[in-house]
Write a protein that holds these residues in place. Structure first.
Motif, PDB file in Angstrom:
ATOM      1  N   GLY A  26       0.859  -1.201   0.557  1.00  0.00           N
ATOM      2  CA  GLY A  26       0.135   0.398   0.007  1.00  0.00           C
ATOM      3  C   GLY A  26       0.613   1.244  -0.222  1.00  0.00           C
ATOM      4  N   PHE A  27       1.899   0.770   0.588  1.00  0.00           N
ATOM      5  CA  PHE A  27       2.796   2.169   0.738  1.00  0.00           C
ATOM      6  C   PHE A  27       3.300   2.252  -0.286  1.00  0.00           C
ATOM      7  CE2 PHE A  27       2.944   1.964   5.280  1.00  0.00           C
ATOM      8  CZ  PHE A  27       1.740   3.336   5.840  1.00  0.00           C
ATOM      9  N   ALA A  28       3.708   1.244  -1.601  1.00  0.00           N
ATOM     10  CA  ALA A  28       4.685   1.528  -3.119  1.00  0.00           C
ATOM     11  C   ALA A  28       2.716   2.369  -3.628  1.00  0.00           C
ATOM     12  CB  ALA A  28       4.826   0.169  -2.776  1.00  0.00           C
ATOM     13  N   LEU A  29       2.165   1.813  -3.716  1.00  0.00           N
ATOM     14  CA  LEU A  29       1.042   2.844  -4.151  1.00  0.00           C
ATOM     15  C   LEU A  29       0.929   3.714  -4.075  1.00  0.00           C
ATOM     16  CD1 LEU A  29      -1.932  -0.522  -4.548  1.00  0.00           C
ATOM     17  CD2 LEU A  29      -0.363   0.523  -6.371  1.00  0.00           C
ATOM     18  N   ALA A  30       0.843   4.357  -3.053  1.00  0.00           N
ATOM     19  CA  ALA A  30       0.368   5.788  -1.739  1.00  0.00           C
ATOM     20  C   ALA A  30       1.663   6.253  -3.464  1.00  0.00           C
ATOM     21  CB  ALA A  30       0.727   5.879  -0.550  1.00  0.00           C
ATOM     22  N   GLY A  31       2.986   5.608  -3.049  1.00  0.00           N
ATOM     23  CA  GLY A  31       4.109   6.954  -3.377  1.00  0.00           C
ATOM     24  C   GLY A  31       4.236   6.765  -4.848  1.00  0.00           C
ATOM     25  N   GLY A  32       3.146   5.668  -5.829  1.00  0.00           N
ATOM     26  CA  GLY A  32       3.045   5.904  -7.005  1.00  0.00           C
ATOM     27  C   GLY A  32       2.293   6.631  -7.510  1.00  0.00           C
ATOM     28  N   ALA A  33       0.915   7.029  -6.979  1.00  0.00           N
ATOM     29  CA  ALA A  33      -0.088   8.006  -6.487  1.00  0.00           C
ATOM     30  C   ALA A  33       0.337   9.345  -6.900  1.00  0.00           C
ATOM     31  CB  ALA A  33      -1.169   7.428  -6.013  1.00  0.00           C
ATOM     32  N   PHE A  34       2.043   9.996  -4.946  1.00  0.00           N
ATOM     33  CA  PHE A  34       2.299  10.776  -5.035  1.00  0.00           C
ATOM     34  C   PHE A  34       3.255  11.651  -6.589  1.00  0.00           C
ATOM     35  CE2 PHE A  34       1.060  10.276  -0.465  1.00  0.00           C
ATOM     36  CZ  PHE A  34       0.152  11.122  -0.683  1.00  0.00           C
ATOM     37  N   PRO A  42       6.444  16.560 -19.520  1.00  0.00           N
ATOM     38  CA  PRO A  42       5.672  16.954 -20.780  1.00  0.00           C
ATOM     39  C   PRO A  42       4.379  17.179 -21.248  1.00  0.00           C
ATOM     40  CG  PRO A  42       7.457  14.958 -21.909  1.00  0.00           C
ATOM     41  CD  PRO A  42       7.983  15.410 -19.888  1.00  0.00           C
ATOM     42  N   VAL A  43       3.757  15.589 -20.494  1.00  0.00           N
ATOM     43  CA  VAL A  43       2.611  15.080 -20.472  1.00  0.00           C
ATOM     44  C   VAL A  43       1.619  15.053 -18.954  1.00  0.00           C
ATOM     45  CG1 VAL A  43       0.549  12.547 -20.241  1.00  0.00           C
ATOM     46  CG2 VAL A  43       2.876  13.077 -21.914  1.00  0.00           C
ATOM     47  N   ARG A  44       0.923  16.102 -18.651  1.00  0.00           N
ATOM     48  CA  ARG A  44       0.547  16.387 -17.760  1.00  0.00           C
ATOM     49  C   ARG A  44      -0.467  15.907 -17.356  1.00  0.00           C
ATOM     50  NH1 ARG A  44       2.665  20.224 -13.866  1.00  0.00           N
ATOM     51  NH2 ARG A  44       0.799  20.079 -13.107  1.00  0.00           N
ATOM     52  N   PHE A  45      -0.616  15.478 -16.096  1.00  0.00           N
ATOM     53  CA  PHE A  45      -2.069  14.928 -15.825  1.00  0.00           C
ATOM     54  C   PHE A  45      -2.767  15.781 -15.582  1.00  0.00           C
ATOM     55  CE2 PHE A  45      -1.237  10.554 -15.837  1.00  0.00           C
ATOM     56  CZ  PHE A  45       0.542  10.401 -15.826  1.00  0.00           C
ATOM     57  N   ALA A  46      -4.958  16.291 -15.805  1.00  0.00           N
ATOM     58  CA  ALA A  46      -5.790  16.514 -15.715  1.00  0.00           C
ATOM     59  C   ALA A  46      -6.376  16.757 -14.020  1.00  0.00           C
ATOM     60  CB  ALA A  46      -6.686  16.688 -16.349  1.00  0.00           C
ATOM     61  N   SER A  47      -5.566  15.948 -13.092  1.00  0.00           N
ATOM     62  CA  SER A  47      -6.192  15.777 -11.860  1.00  0.00           C
ATOM     63  C   SER A  47      -5.233  15.866 -10.768  1.00  0.00           C
ATOM     64  CB  SER A  47      -7.149  14.537 -11.738  1.00  0.00           C
ATOM     65  OG  SER A  47      -7.935  15.281 -11.040  1.00  0.00           O
ATOM     66  N   GLU A  48      -4.433  16.342 -10.593  1.00  0.00           N
ATOM     67  CA  GLU A  48      -3.575  16.307  -9.537  1.00  0.00           C
ATOM     68  C   GLU A  48      -4.139  16.121  -8.266  1.00  0.00           C
ATOM     69  OE1 GLU A  48      -2.707  18.967 -11.741  1.00  0.00           O
ATOM     70  OE2 GLU A  48      -1.407  18.384 -12.928  1.00  0.00           O
ATOM     71  N   MET A  49      -4.883  17.038  -7.756  1.00  0.00           N
ATOM     72  CA  MET A  49      -5.825  16.520  -6.715  1.00  0.00           C
ATOM     73  C   MET A  49      -6.383  15.503  -6.401  1.00  0.00           C
ATOM     74  SD  MET A  49      -9.108  18.950  -5.897  1.00  0.00           S
ATOM     75  CE  MET A  49     -10.259  18.572  -4.397  1.00  0.00           C
ATOM     76  N   ALA A  50      -7.184  14.830  -7.429  1.00  0.00           N
ATOM     77  CA  ALA A  50      -7.140  13.260  -7.455  1.00  0.00           C
ATOM     78  C   ALA A  50      -6.212  11.836  -7.093  1.00  0.00           C
ATOM     79  CB  ALA A  50      -7.815  12.830  -8.893  1.00  0.00           C
ATOM     80  N   ALA A  51      -5.127  12.812  -7.687  1.00  0.00           N
ATOM     81  CA  ALA A  51      -4.098  11.507  -7.052  1.00  0.00           C
ATOM     82  C   ALA A  51      -3.416  11.919  -6.346  1.00  0.00           C
ATOM     83  CB  ALA A  51      -2.997  12.461  -8.004  1.00  0.00           C
ATOM     84  N   THR A  52      -3.651  13.258  -5.162  1.00  0.00           N
ATOM     85  CA  THR A  52      -3.425  13.492  -4.551  1.00  0.00           C
ATOM     86  C   THR A  52      -3.667  13.179  -3.173  1.00  0.00           C
ATOM     87  OG1 THR A  52      -2.164  14.772  -5.167  1.00  0.00           O
ATOM     88  CG2 THR A  52      -1.782  14.916  -2.683  1.00  0.00           C
ATOM     89  N   LEU A  53      -5.442  12.827  -3.233  1.00  0.00           N
ATOM     90  CA  LEU A  53      -5.749  12.623  -2.657  1.00  0.00           C
ATOM     91  C   LEU A  53      -5.951  11.208  -2.415  1.00  0.00           C
ATOM     92  CD1 LEU A  53      -8.732  13.006  -0.238  1.00  0.00           C
ATOM     93  CD2 LEU A  53     -10.201  12.662  -2.312  1.00  0.00           C
ATOM     94  N   THR A  54      -5.710  10.484  -3.496  1.00  0.00           N
ATOM     95  CA  THR A  54      -5.921   8.753  -3.890  1.00  0.00           C
ATOM     96  C   THR A  54      -4.874   8.479  -2.829  1.00  0.00           C
ATOM     97  OG1 THR A  54      -6.518   8.510  -5.590  1.00  0.00           O
ATOM     98  CG2 THR A  54      -5.587   6.997  -4.785  1.00  0.00           C
ATOM     99  N   GLY A  55      -3.355   8.724  -2.753  1.00  0.00           N
ATOM    100  CA  GLY A  55      -2.067   8.906  -2.209  1.00  0.00           C
ATOM    101  C   GLY A  55      -2.365   8.927  -1.120  1.00  0.00           C
ATOM    102  N   VAL A  56      -3.182   9.805  -0.239  1.00  0.00           N
ATOM    103  CA  VAL A  56      -3.585   9.880   1.220  1.00  0.00           C
ATOM    104  C   VAL A  56      -4.234   8.859   1.455  1.00  0.00           C
ATOM    105  CG1 VAL A  56      -4.693  11.654   2.848  1.00  0.00           C
ATOM    106  CG2 VAL A  56      -2.767  12.567   0.989  1.00  0.00           C
ATOM    107  N   THR A  57      -5.351   9.043   0.733  1.00  0.00           N
ATOM    108  CA  THR A  57      -6.060   7.964   1.214  1.00  0.00           C
ATOM    109  C   THR A  57      -5.785   5.806   1.598  1.00  0.00           C
ATOM    110  OG1 THR A  57      -8.077   9.079   0.293  1.00  0.00           O
ATOM    111  CG2 THR A  57      -8.061   6.429   0.914  1.00  0.00           C
ATOM    112  N   ILE A  58      -4.438   6.237   0.415  1.00  0.00           N
ATOM    113  CA  ILE A  58      -3.326   4.947   1.006  1.00  0.00           C
ATOM    114  C   ILE A  58      -2.850   4.289   1.103  1.00  0.00           C
ATOM    115  CG2 ILE A  58      -2.200   3.288  -1.017  1.00  0.00           C
ATOM    116  CD1 ILE A  58      -3.874   3.966  -3.332  1.00  0.00           C
ATOM    117  N   ALA A  59      -1.851   5.720   1.606  1.00  0.00           N
ATOM    118  CA  ALA A  59      -1.525   5.867   2.758  1.00  0.00           C
ATOM    119  C   ALA A  59      -2.241   5.437   4.113  1.00  0.00           C
ATOM    120  CB  ALA A  59      -0.388   7.232   2.357  1.00  0.00           C
ATOM    121  N   LEU A  60      -3.030   6.292   4.378  1.00  0.00           N
ATOM    122  CA  LEU A  60      -3.897   6.671   5.412  1.00  0.00           C
ATOM    123  C   LEU A  60      -4.447   4.870   6.219  1.00  0.00           C
ATOM    124  CD1 LEU A  60      -5.297   7.437   8.131  1.00  0.00           C
ATOM    125  CD2 LEU A  60      -7.248   7.957   6.804  1.00  0.00           C
TER     126      LEU A  60
END
Length: 77
Positions: A26-34, A42-60
């Motif tokens: 889970g911590f490895a997955l959270a690190g990937g989300a962060f 050069p390729v930006r993801f449209a939802s940095e907030m969603a990825a951060t929220l996913t990382g925080v949730t998985i880390a918790l």
């Protein structure tokens, strides 16, 4: 009776080890989300907030699994 208690202790330690593996994964997955959330390539993801929220949730959840693992290992010992 002692054999039964020893066997139950072994099961608790094994269950704690399984939860520890889940926490590490889970911590490895959270690190990937962060990493996705902080990507500046050069390729930006449209939802940095969603990825951060996913990382925080998985880390918790991983932290809870780690606490659960430690409790099972301590009780088993």
């Amino acid at each position: 009776m002692k054999r039964h208690v020893d066997f139950l202790s072994t099961l608790y330690v094994a269950w704690g080890a399984i939860f520890a593996l889940v926490a590490v994964a889970g911590f490895a997955l959270a690190g990937g989300a962060f990493a996705i959330a902080t990507s500046t390539g050069p390729v930006r993801f449209a939802s940095e907030m969603a990825a951060t929220l996913t990382g925080v949730t998985i880390a918790l959840i991983s932290f809870i699994a780690l606490v659960w693992a430690v409790l099972h290992i301590v009780i088993g010992r």
